[in-house]
Design an enzyme around this catalytic site. Structure first.
Site, short mmCIF file in Angstrom:
data_model
loop_
_atom_site.label_atom_id
_atom_site.label_comp_id
_atom_site.label_asym_id
_atom_site.label_seq_id
_atom_site.Cartn_x
_atom_site.Cartn_y
_atom_site.Cartn_z
N ARG A 59 -51.27 -10.79 7.10
CA ARG A 59 -50.79 -10.47 8.61
C ARG A 59 -51.11 -11.71 9.39
O ARG A 59 -50.42 -12.40 10.29
CB ARG A 59 -50.84 -9.38 8.99
CG ARG A 59 -50.18 -9.06 10.52
CD ARG A 59 -49.84 -7.76 10.91
NE ARG A 59 -50.76 -6.46 10.66
CZ ARG A 59 -51.85 -6.45 11.25
NH1 ARG A 59 -52.41 -7.13 12.11
NH2 ARG A 59 -52.85 -5.46 10.69
N TYR A 112 -25.38 -15.37 20.41
CA TYR A 112 -25.67 -14.33 19.21
C TYR A 112 -25.28 -13.00 19.87
O TYR A 112 -26.23 -12.63 20.80
CB TYR A 112 -26.55 -14.69 18.60
CG TYR A 112 -26.72 -13.76 17.56
CD1 TYR A 112 -26.12 -14.13 16.17
CD2 TYR A 112 -28.00 -12.96 17.37
CE1 TYR A 112 -26.01 -13.07 15.03
CE2 TYR A 112 -27.94 -12.01 16.01
CZ TYR A 112 -27.06 -12.25 15.02
OH TYR A 112 -27.15 -11.53 13.98
N ASP A 185 -32.02 -21.26 21.38
CA ASP A 185 -31.77 -20.97 20.07
C ASP A 185 -30.99 -22.06 19.47
O ASP A 185 -29.96 -22.39 19.85
CB ASP A 185 -31.06 -19.60 20.10
CG ASP A 185 -30.59 -19.00 18.74
OD1 ASP A 185 -30.69 -19.91 17.81
OD2 ASP A 185 -30.37 -17.82 18.62
N LYS A 210 -30.21 -19.10 8.25
CA LYS A 210 -28.93 -20.06 8.12
C LYS A 210 -29.46 -21.15 7.64
O LYS A 210 -29.57 -21.41 6.50
CB LYS A 210 -28.74 -19.99 9.77
CG LYS A 210 -28.45 -18.52 10.30
CD LYS A 210 -27.44 -17.59 9.96
CE LYS A 210 -27.82 -16.36 10.37
NZ LYS A 210 -27.70 -16.14 12.03
C1 LIG Z 1 -28.28 -15.06 12.89
C2 LIG Z 1 -28.72 -15.45 14.07
C3 LIG Z 1 -29.43 -14.92 14.84
C4 LIG Z 1 -30.46 -13.75 14.37
O1 LIG Z 1 -31.03 -14.08 13.20
P1 LIG Z 1 -31.35 -12.98 11.92
O2 LIG Z 1 -32.14 -13.83 10.90
O3 LIG Z 1 -30.06 -12.50 11.40
O4 LIG Z 1 -32.11 -11.89 12.24
C5 LIG Z 1 -30.08 -15.23 15.87
N1 LIG Z 1 -29.29 -16.37 16.65
C6 LIG Z 1 -28.26 -17.07 16.00
C7 LIG Z 1 -27.59 -18.19 16.75
C8 LIG Z 1 -27.85 -16.51 14.52
O5 LIG Z 1 -26.75 -17.22 14.19
#
Ligand SMILES: *Cc1c(COP(=O)(O)O)cnc(C)c1O
Length: 419
Positions: A59, A112, A185, A210
């Site tokens: 952790r 998001y 983000d 992603k």
């Molecule tokens: C998918 C996504 C998230 C969240 O991520 P997870 O891996 O699904 O928890 C946050 N921001 C954006 C722009 C995303 O496409």
């Protein structure tokens, strides 16, 4: 890593070289080119608290996770990286490491859906308020700041799913004036396309699920921070402590997959970008489509800004349909290569009806997504095949719209009849 090699890496500006080598040294024990996956929870100590290589318990630190964190931080140009079990877990850890009850967040309105849900529905219960703002309007961003209370400005660019472009440099100036932290983000762009820390952002978050993982086979998230102090400690210390104390870490297998994906990010992104640009240009000329939202098109309102802060325009294209909701739904349900699915950024193409699939949590609010919109995550397949798939789906749209018109005219006729 030998010192010579470390110095060489530091001097080498190339993105792909860093992607393949930073944090990914061959195993010193066996010479294995790919460092092993350290699938272990704990580490043997040579005496009480005498740690062999600095690791105690996974952790706190794990070599596979640390390798991936170093690799990603090198690509974002950050001081430190931290890997989490999902993108949302990364966002949550970052917010917990920055916020106190009673704080205020200026939140990009177009983003998001899960970020908004986390901030409004979870942090709201702890007395953290937020003001959604148009990400393209810097005077609105400035006006939303509550002096002394705003601790975080949060923006996603390109945004999801409207693909608006925020001026990161401008947002950073507002954050600085407010004494707040700017979080970007960077999931949609990926570090190959855009490095927000270079434009003054303090922290970057990713859903590594992603583009970074890139193969739709792993869930993960990450935070990369600049070398900056907030509320008396460095961001790296604050997020590092939260990662250890909160515990939402990414596991070794997941870090291995994300690190492997990250090595080919540049190659994949070039193809995602080329395919997306080609399809966006072609889609603009299709009569069923009223608008193609893609920052690479000269008519996009954020095009000039995108050229300044992005090296490419990304692989996500959103479409709006003249035939409204009926047309958008028919299209989303008619493609074959483009799989109907949430998520994005994998090698395979995906299609999504955003209003109900990713943004259901903001339906009926001012943040709702238009009902005539479909989002494409353009994969790395052959562009000609993708185009053929979309062309076929457009013919289904024509059929669906015609059918609806017939239904509507017959029901009007039926209404006109005496009961
Ligand atoms: C998918 C996504 C998230 C969240 O991520 P997870 O891996 O699904 O928890 C946050 N921001 C954006 C722009 C995303 O496409």
């Amino acid at each position: 890593m030998s010192r010579d090699f470390a110095e060489f890496l530091e001097r080498t500006p190339g993105f792909n070289t860093r992607a393949i080598h930073a944090g990914q040294d061959p195993d010193p024990l066996t010479g294995a080119v790919i460092p092993p996956i350290y699938q272990t929870s704990t580490f043997v100590q040579d005496g009480i608290n005498v740690l062999r290589a600095g690791h105690e318990y996974s952790r706190g630190s794990n070599p596979t996770r640390n390798g991936f964190e170093t690799q990603l931080a090198a690509l974002e140009g950050g001081a430190a990286g931290f890997a989490f079990a999902s993108g949302i877990a990364a966002e949550d850890a970052l917010l917990r490491s920055l916020l106190q009850p009673g704080d205020h967040i200026v939140l990009g309105a177009d983003g998001y859906g899960g970020t908004n849900r986390l901030i409004s529905q979870i942090y709201g219960r702890w007395g953290v308020t937020n003001t959604p703002v148009d990400i393209t309007d810097l005077s609105a961003v400035r006006a939303a700041v509550r002096p002394g209370r705003t601790a975080v400005l949060w923006v996603e660019t390109p945004s999801n799913p409207l693909l608006a472009i925020a001026d990161i440099h401008g947002w950073a100036a507002v954050a600085r004036e407010a004494g707040a932290v700017l979080v970007v983000d960077n999931t949609f762009a990926s570090p190959f396309v855009q490095q927000p820390l270079r434009f003054g952002a303090d922290a970057v978050v990713h859903s590594t699920t992603k583009y970074i993982g890139g193969h739709s086979d792993v869930l993960g998230g990450a935070v990369v921070v600049a070398d900056r102090v907030f509320r008396g400690q460095t961001l790296a210390a604050a997020v590092g402590f939260q990662q250890f104390a909160g515990g939402a870490v990414a596991g070794p297998q997941d870090c291995f997959l994300a690190a492997r994906g990250l090595k080919t990010l540049g190659l994949r992104m070039e193809r995602h970008n080329a395919n997306a640009l080609l399809l966006a240009r072609w889609l603009e000329h299709q009569p069923e489509i009223s608008e193609v939202l893609y920052p690479g098109l000269p008519g996009h309102p954020g095009h000039a800004l995108a050229r300044r802060q992005m090296s490419h325009f990304g692989g996500i294209v959103s479409l709006r349909f003249r035939g409204g909701e009926v047309a958008a739904r028919a299209f989303a349900e008619s493609t074959r290569l483009f799989a109907l699915s949430v998520s994005l950024g994998g090698v395979e193409s995906l299609i999504c009806y955003s209003a109900e699939m990713t943004h259901a949590s903001v339906q009926g609010t001012p943040l709702a997504v238009p009902a005539d919109l479909v989002r494409l995550s353009v994969g790395v397949e052959d562009a000609a095949d993708l185009k053929r798939d979309l062309a076929r789906a457009l013919s289904s749209v024509r059929a669906a719209v015609q059918e609806e018109q017939v239904l509507r005219s017959t029901s009007m006729f039926a209404d006109a009849l005496p009961a």
